[in-house]
Design a protein around this motif. Sequence first.
Motif, PDB file in Angstrom:
ATOM      1  N   GLN A   1      27.488  33.134 111.372  1.00 42.49           N
ATOM      2  CA  GLN A   1      26.461  32.097 111.252  1.00 42.49           C
ATOM      3  C   GLN A   1      26.475  31.362 109.911  1.00 42.49           C
ATOM      4  O   GLN A   1      26.354  30.140 109.886  1.00 42.49           O
ATOM      5  N   PRO A   2      26.646  32.023 108.767  1.00 42.60           N
ATOM      6  CA  PRO A   2      26.662  31.266 107.505  1.00 42.60           C
ATOM      7  C   PRO A   2      27.788  30.230 107.431  1.00 42.60           C
ATOM      8  O   PRO A   2      27.623  29.175 106.816  1.00 42.60           O
ATOM      9  N   PHE A   3      28.912  30.507 108.080  1.00 45.17           N
ATOM     10  CA  PHE A   3      30.022  29.557 108.056  1.00 45.17           C
ATOM     11  C   PHE A   3      29.731  28.368 108.967  1.00 45.17           C
ATOM     12  O   PHE A   3      30.097  27.227 108.653  1.00 45.17           O
ATOM     13  N   VAL A   4      29.064  28.610 110.088  1.00 41.05           N
ATOM     14  CA  VAL A   4      28.637  27.525 110.979  1.00 41.05           C
ATOM     15  C   VAL A   4      27.607  26.665 110.244  1.00 41.05           C
ATOM     16  O   VAL A   4      27.657  25.430 110.269  1.00 41.05           O
ATOM     17  N   GLU A   5      26.693  27.323 109.554  1.00 39.29           N
ATOM     18  CA  GLU A   5      25.678  26.605 108.782  1.00 39.29           C
ATOM     19  C   GLU A   5      26.329  25.723 107.722  1.00 39.29           C
ATOM     20  O   GLU A   5      25.949  24.558 107.552  1.00 39.29           O
TER      21      GLU A   5
ATOM     22  N   ALA B   1      20.743  26.386  93.180  1.00 42.31           N
ATOM     23  CA  ALA B   1      21.413  26.103  94.452  1.00 42.31           C
ATOM     24  C   ALA B   1      22.827  26.663  94.451  1.00 42.31           C
ATOM     25  O   ALA B   1      23.296  27.211  95.439  1.00 42.31           O
ATOM     26  N   ALA B   2      23.534  26.533  93.328  1.00 39.92           N
ATOM     27  CA  ALA B   2      24.897  27.064  93.243  1.00 39.92           C
ATOM     28  C   ALA B   2      24.890  28.586  93.371  1.00 39.92           C
ATOM     29  O   ALA B   2      25.733  29.162  94.040  1.00 39.92           O
ATOM     30  N   LYS B   3      23.916  29.237  92.758  1.00 42.99           N
ATOM     31  CA  LYS B   3      23.825  30.690  92.851  1.00 42.99           C
ATOM     32  C   LYS B   3      23.531  31.128  94.285  1.00 42.99           C
ATOM     33  O   LYS B   3      24.034  32.119  94.746  1.00 42.99           O
TER      34      LYS B   3
ATOM     35  N   GLY C   1      25.226  33.922  99.195  1.00 42.61           N
ATOM     36  CA  GLY C   1      25.468  33.987 100.638  1.00 42.61           C
ATOM     37  C   GLY C   1      26.883  34.438 100.953  1.00 42.61           C
ATOM     38  O   GLY C   1      27.116  35.273 101.835  1.00 42.61           O
ATOM     39  N   THR C   2      27.846  33.902 100.222  1.00 44.94           N
ATOM     40  CA  THR C   2      29.242  34.306 100.404  1.00 44.94           C
ATOM     41  C   THR C   2      29.424  35.766 100.022  1.00 44.94           C
ATOM     42  O   THR C   2      30.099  36.522 100.729  1.00 44.94           O
ATOM     43  N   ALA C   3      28.807  36.185  98.937  1.00 42.45           N
ATOM     44  CA  ALA C   3      28.927  37.574  98.485  1.00 42.45           C
ATOM     45  C   ALA C   3      28.316  38.537  99.506  1.00 42.45           C
ATOM     46  O   ALA C   3      28.886  39.603  99.779  1.00 42.45           O
ATOM     47  N   ILE C   4      27.194  38.172 100.083  1.00 35.89           N
ATOM     48  CA  ILE C   4      26.556  39.029 101.088  1.00 35.89           C
ATOM     49  C   ILE C   4      27.441  39.146 102.320  1.00 35.89           C
ATOM     50  O   ILE C   4      27.637  40.243 102.860  1.00 35.89           O
ATOM     51  N   THR C   5      28.007  38.044 102.773  1.00 37.21           N
ATOM     52  CA  THR C   5      28.887  38.076 103.951  1.00 37.21           C
ATOM     53  C   THR C   5      30.128  38.908 103.666  1.00 37.21           C
ATOM     54  O   THR C   5      30.550  39.711 104.496  1.00 37.21           O
ATOM     55  N   ARG C   6      30.703  38.741 102.475  1.00 31.67           N
ATOM     56  CA  ARG C   6      31.878  39.534 102.102  1.00 31.67           C
ATOM     57  C   ARG C   6      31.529  41.029 102.075  1.00 31.67           C
ATOM     58  O   ARG C   6      32.281  41.864 102.567  1.00 31.67           O
TER      59      ARG C   6
END
Length: 154
Positions: free
Chosen positions: A45-49, A105-107, A112-117
């Motif tokens: 979902q985060p990548f679709v978002e 916003a950058a953080k 989000g990427t760190a959580i998915t990883r």
Amino acid sequence: SEDLDALRGYMELERMRLQGKFDFSIEVAPDLDPEEVMVPPLVVQPFVENAIWHGMSAKEGKGHITLKVERRDGQLVWTIEDDGVGRKGTRTPEPAPEAPTSEGAAKKTSLGTAITRARLDLVQKQHGGKAGFRYIDLAVGTRVEVDMPLRLDA
């Protein structure tokens, strides 16, 4: 199948919110039965978002997002591809030090990427195989491939 249904609903909702700015398609390889494949919920979902918010919202004209699910080398591979502005087109200059909202916003994006990883690392530890994702810059748009072990409900 539940994850695909949730993603389909999310994409339909976002398409309405953006007043039809993009179309989308969801393709599942014929050798996969969505009712039998087990996946951690909403990892994709985060990548679709990102495809919607960064690729489509900044694009002039109508765009398209394709979500594909297939088996590759004993792995389950999700591919999210958009014909949006691409990652280079969405980058903005570094914010001035006195602009904390831009920094926040950058953080958020990197968090989000760190959580998915971290979630995919856990999947890899629990189930073997490999789990991860990679961004591929296209001539027009972006592709993200998410690998995870293929787990079937037996």
